[in-house]
Scaffold this active site. Structure first.
Site, PDB file in Angstrom:
ATOM      1  N   HIS A  47       5.531  16.457  28.557  1.00 34.42           N
ATOM      2  CA  HIS A  47       5.449  17.862  28.955  1.00 34.42           C
ATOM      3  C   HIS A  47       4.664  18.007  30.251  1.00 34.42           C
ATOM      4  O   HIS A  47       3.486  17.680  30.310  1.00 34.42           O
ATOM      5  CB  HIS A  47       4.770  18.654  27.828  1.00 34.42           C
ATOM      6  CG  HIS A  47       4.637  20.108  28.088  1.00 34.42           C
ATOM      7  ND1 HIS A  47       3.410  20.738  28.174  1.00 34.42           N
ATOM      8  CD2 HIS A  47       5.571  21.074  28.288  1.00 34.42           C
ATOM      9  CE1 HIS A  47       3.586  22.023  28.387  1.00 34.42           C
ATOM     10  NE2 HIS A  47       4.888  22.258  28.471  1.00 34.42           N
ATOM     11  N   HIS A  89       4.766  25.059  37.064  1.00 31.38           N
ATOM     12  CA  HIS A  89       4.936  25.963  35.935  1.00 31.38           C
ATOM     13  C   HIS A  89       4.555  27.404  36.263  1.00 31.38           C
ATOM     14  O   HIS A  89       5.348  28.324  36.073  1.00 31.38           O
ATOM     15  CB  HIS A  89       4.107  25.496  34.732  1.00 31.38           C
ATOM     16  CG  HIS A  89       4.194  26.422  33.565  1.00 31.38           C
ATOM     17  ND1 HIS A  89       3.312  27.481  33.382  1.00 31.38           N
ATOM     18  CD2 HIS A  89       5.061  26.470  32.517  1.00 31.38           C
ATOM     19  CE1 HIS A  89       3.633  28.133  32.283  1.00 31.38           C
ATOM     20  NE2 HIS A  89       4.687  27.542  31.734  1.00 31.38           N
TER      21      HIS A  89
END
Length: 301
Positions: A47, A89
């Site tokens: 991740h 992100h």
């Protein structure tokens, strides 16, 4: 032919059509498997590169995860002011760099001036990467640096924004240019973005379901109307729990698997949950701790 006879025939035809349609819907076809999913399961995806082990979305994180032996990376993509796709992100750079402001307010060259990982602390709380020279990287750089790894790509930009309006076409053009159709899965929380991307990709790239697709699948399954679910996605990626609703159901995983939909859970960082999901049949784990996930899978083999 009399009027009554015509009406009866018309009604009969309508009922037959509805019955035939229900038969089709009640047995939805399995999704054809993309080459992206071929190979051994389960898979481990780092991740943001493994955000607990190195600065998220940094080259250092991806290199470390690759050395550990992950199958691929789960990443997020945003668009710069000069329309470059970068692996990042947040909408703002404040949390992970020594800069401030929105990604979309900077050119790529300007973003490269900031230090990625400036605020990162390792598992012992030490700032191990401050001053290490980590920079924001482009999606192109990531693809080229790791030709043997899968990329699970989340389009972050809101479809109603200028950046969001460009992103699906930008992502597709890069994938096509680099010839990486078979090693990328494209998804977004916004179903609209996935639909836009699919118009370009024309089923040549694996697709992950958005929020509405996942909700529809789970709602129909849970209510006993799973036979009415007609999948439009190759994978569904979900958390273990959404609010108070548990999603880590073995029956749900088996239901999706029966339709050839791959089920992956995010962001799972503890060994007990990983172990349970894998025993239930989950196809992949998206985690900040790829080291733990890989050790678990190796131990179970």
């Amino acid at each position: 032919m009399g009027k009554k006879t015509k009406i009866i025939l018309a009604l009969t035809a309508s009922v037959a059509a509805i019955w035939a349609g229900s038969k089709i819907v009640s047995k939805p076809e399995k999704r054809p498997e993309k080459r992206y999913f071929q190979g051994e399961k389960p898979r481990v995806f780092a991740h943001r590169g493994g955000a607990d082990l190195a600065p998220e979305s940094s080259m250092a994180a991806f290199k470390h995860a690759a050395e550990l032996g992950v199958d691929g990376f789960e990443i997020d993509v945003r668009l710069t002011k000069d329309e470059h796709l970068v692996v990042f992100h947040d909408r703002f750079i404040d949390r992970t760099t020594d800069g401030a402001g929105r990604i979309s307010d900077y050119t790529l060259d300007e973003l490269k001036e900031f230090e990625l990982g400036f605020h990162f602390r390792d598992l012992q709380g030490k700032q191990t990467h401050r001053g290490a020279g980590e920079k924001i990287i482009t999606l192109k750089e990531l693809f080229e640096a790791f030709p043997d790894h899968l990329i699970n790509l989340d389009m972050k930009e809101d479809p109603d924004s200028y950046e969001g309006s460009l992103m699906p076409s930008k992502v597709w053009r890069l994938i096509e240019k680099l010839g990486v159709e078979d090693r990328v899965l494209v998804t977004s929380f916004y179903d609209e973005q996935i639909d836009r991307f699919s118009l370009y990709a024309q089923d040549r790239v694996a697709i992950g379901g958005g929020y509405n697709e996942a909700r529809k699948a789970f709602s129909l399954f849970k209510s006993g109307f799973g036979h009415l679910y007609h999948p439009r996605t190759d994978a569904i990626q979900i958390p273990v729990k959404y609010g108070v609703i548990p999603l880590d159901s073995q029956a749900f995983i088996e239901f999706l698997t029966s339709l050839n939909i791959h089920v992956e859970y995010w962001t799972v960082n503890d060994v007990e949950t990983m172990d349970r999901l894998l025993r239930y049949g989950a196809h992949g784990i998206i985690t900040d701790r790829p080291d733990i996930a890989l050790q678990l899978i190796e131990h179970d083999e």
